[in-house]
Scaffold this motif. Sequence first.
Motif, PDB file in Angstrom:
ATOM      1  N   ARG A  13      38.065  20.683 -22.312  1.00 44.59           N
ATOM      2  CA  ARG A  13      37.488  21.930 -22.806  1.00 44.59           C
ATOM      3  C   ARG A  13      37.670  23.036 -21.757  1.00 44.59           C
ATOM      4  O   ARG A  13      38.561  23.849 -21.884  1.00 44.59           O
ATOM      5  CB  ARG A  13      36.015  21.696 -23.177  1.00 44.59           C
ATOM      6  N   ASP A  14      36.899  23.021 -20.668  1.00 44.39           N
ATOM      7  CA  ASP A  14      37.054  24.070 -19.653  1.00 44.39           C
ATOM      8  C   ASP A  14      38.447  23.943 -19.027  1.00 44.39           C
ATOM      9  O   ASP A  14      39.144  24.941 -18.803  1.00 44.39           O
ATOM     10  CB  ASP A  14      35.974  23.911 -18.575  1.00 44.39           C
ATOM     11  N   HIS A  29      27.231  22.793 -13.310  1.00 42.11           N
ATOM     12  CA  HIS A  29      28.582  23.109 -13.791  1.00 42.11           C
ATOM     13  C   HIS A  29      29.075  24.231 -12.883  1.00 42.11           C
ATOM     14  O   HIS A  29      28.659  25.379 -13.034  1.00 42.11           O
ATOM     15  CB  HIS A  29      28.472  23.560 -15.258  1.00 42.11           C
ATOM     16  N   HIS A  35      32.044  26.508 -10.830  1.00 46.24           N
ATOM     17  CA  HIS A  35      33.448  26.954 -10.754  1.00 46.24           C
ATOM     18  C   HIS A  35      33.823  27.189  -9.293  1.00 46.24           C
ATOM     19  O   HIS A  35      32.977  27.357  -8.427  1.00 46.24           O
ATOM     20  CB  HIS A  35      33.650  28.180 -11.643  1.00 46.24           C
ATOM     21  N   ASN A  86      37.241  24.103 -12.115  1.00 47.95           N
ATOM     22  CA  ASN A  86      35.908  23.490 -12.052  1.00 47.95           C
ATOM     23  C   ASN A  86      35.837  22.585 -10.821  1.00 47.95           C
ATOM     24  O   ASN A  86      36.857  22.316 -10.182  1.00 47.95           O
ATOM     25  CB  ASN A  86      35.680  22.623 -13.291  1.00 47.95           C
TER      26      ASN A  86
HETATM   27 ZN    ZN Z   1      32.877  26.671 -17.097  1.00 47.23          ZN
END
Ligand code: ZN
Length: 518
Positions: free
Chosen positions: A14-15, A203, A205, A239
């Motif tokens: 997804r990301d 989560h 980055h 990520n």
């Molecule tokens: Zn993200």
Amino acid sequence: MDPNRVLIFDTTLRDGEQSPGISLNTAEKLEIAHQLARLGVDVIEAGFPITSPGDFEAVQAISREVEGPIIAGLARTHVADIDAAWEAVKEAERPRIHTFISTSDIHIEHQLQTTREDVKGQARAAVAHAKQYCDDVEFSPMDATRADLEFTAEVCAIAVEEGATTINIPDTVGYTMPAEYTAYLERLYALVPGLRDVVLSVHCHDDLGMAVANSLAGVMAGARQVECAVNGIGERAGNASLEEIVMLLRTRGDAIGGVHTELNSRELARSSRLVSRLTGYVVQPNKAIVGRNAFAHESGIHQDGVLKERETYEIMDATTVGLDSNAIVLGKHSGRHALRQALEDLGFTVSGQALNQAFARFKEIADRKKQVTAMDLEAIVTDELREEIAGYTLEWFDVEASSRRPPHATVGVRSPEGTEMTGSFTGDGPVDAIFHAINSATGIEAKLREFRVDAVTAGQDALGETSVVLELDGRSASGQGVSTDIIEAAGRAYVRALSNAVRRRDVAEREALEPSAL
Ligand code: ZN
Ligand code: KIV
């Protein structure tokens, strides 16, 4: 649940898939999802179903086929997003809906163009709506680390009240720092007592290179789910890297109260190779854990030390991340049964037509290369899988290369409709000539942006793996190819990149006629 167990939520599909230039099709996403299940991740975020029919189809296929991990689908707080996420994940053994809305004023004012009160209402309605479908609901206040903490706490309290089972605090733009993030999460615990009854997730980055350090700070503050991606891919700088988090907790978990994951770390190297191969995102040689040099020793002093005792200069054993698994498995006399067994040992179940195809390819390669290793097989199987989904295929080629004449290439390319088309070109080099000959055969004027050749294993007869990034109508697409012959590998990679580019162009044209929800 064991209070020291940290759940690994993988967002590669997804990301990770949101990284520029990456566009995986359903078969490729399924292959990655099966590998993530072998790796033993706790949650696979399989995609964002409302965004396109392709994303929906992939999340649904993963939910139907992949056993073991929880399968999550992402959704904004809109009813249509949540409905699409549920439709896509509902057949999973253990489905999850992950819904999010921003809590930072910068997002609320400029992007959402709404008010804090409305955000609270949307969060409440979204979690309540998702709960009607599914017990397992995750809520994320996006851009939380740049948002007002008290307001984010109010929104999280609403989500917990409505039944969210995981609260994820994203550092969406990679802005926070470890001590600041720890303090943020500790304060959040104080402001939202119900947070103790659900799983707190992080989560992060990597815009400032802090994603892994910040995730660790989150775990130290009490988070028991880390969202991360294989090879650290994701929006912009990516990520937190899954392999770094897993090995950090394995190697230093004792120093932080015994926290640990339940992953099979021996599958890390293979997961990294697969993701790199399918996305075209190269792993830098010195990348922690899975880089080619992560366990290599160059200086004489270091080599001497390691030969005497590995632990003099190694804090981890390469075997624990699966970097030792390149045994020779087959040779040119091996039969179909031996191939099937070797593939099964590697975790691939291949039968029928797919086995015939893999066997034909294996024989072709084994004729040119004496010994076929586990890593060769991995490359061949992944290469064959792509064959089925590619629009165009390279049927044959003739390339003349000489230092006295410009190189010339002629190719035969089969179109998605099955017609064979030929094209010729005289280029600057043999690879350039074959690429232009393919453009001429298909009539598509794609522009080459990147070309890379790597050897799958060491040795003079190693398989070559090529990666091509090209551009068509302003959109980039990548393709990879494997062969003992570099020109052939380059040609295969180019037609795949071209097929992906054409598919992306067609999807964009369809979406322009029928805009999707995003
Ligand atoms: Zn993200
Ligand atoms: O970075 C982010 O905020 C996200 C959310 C959707 C969780 O990816």
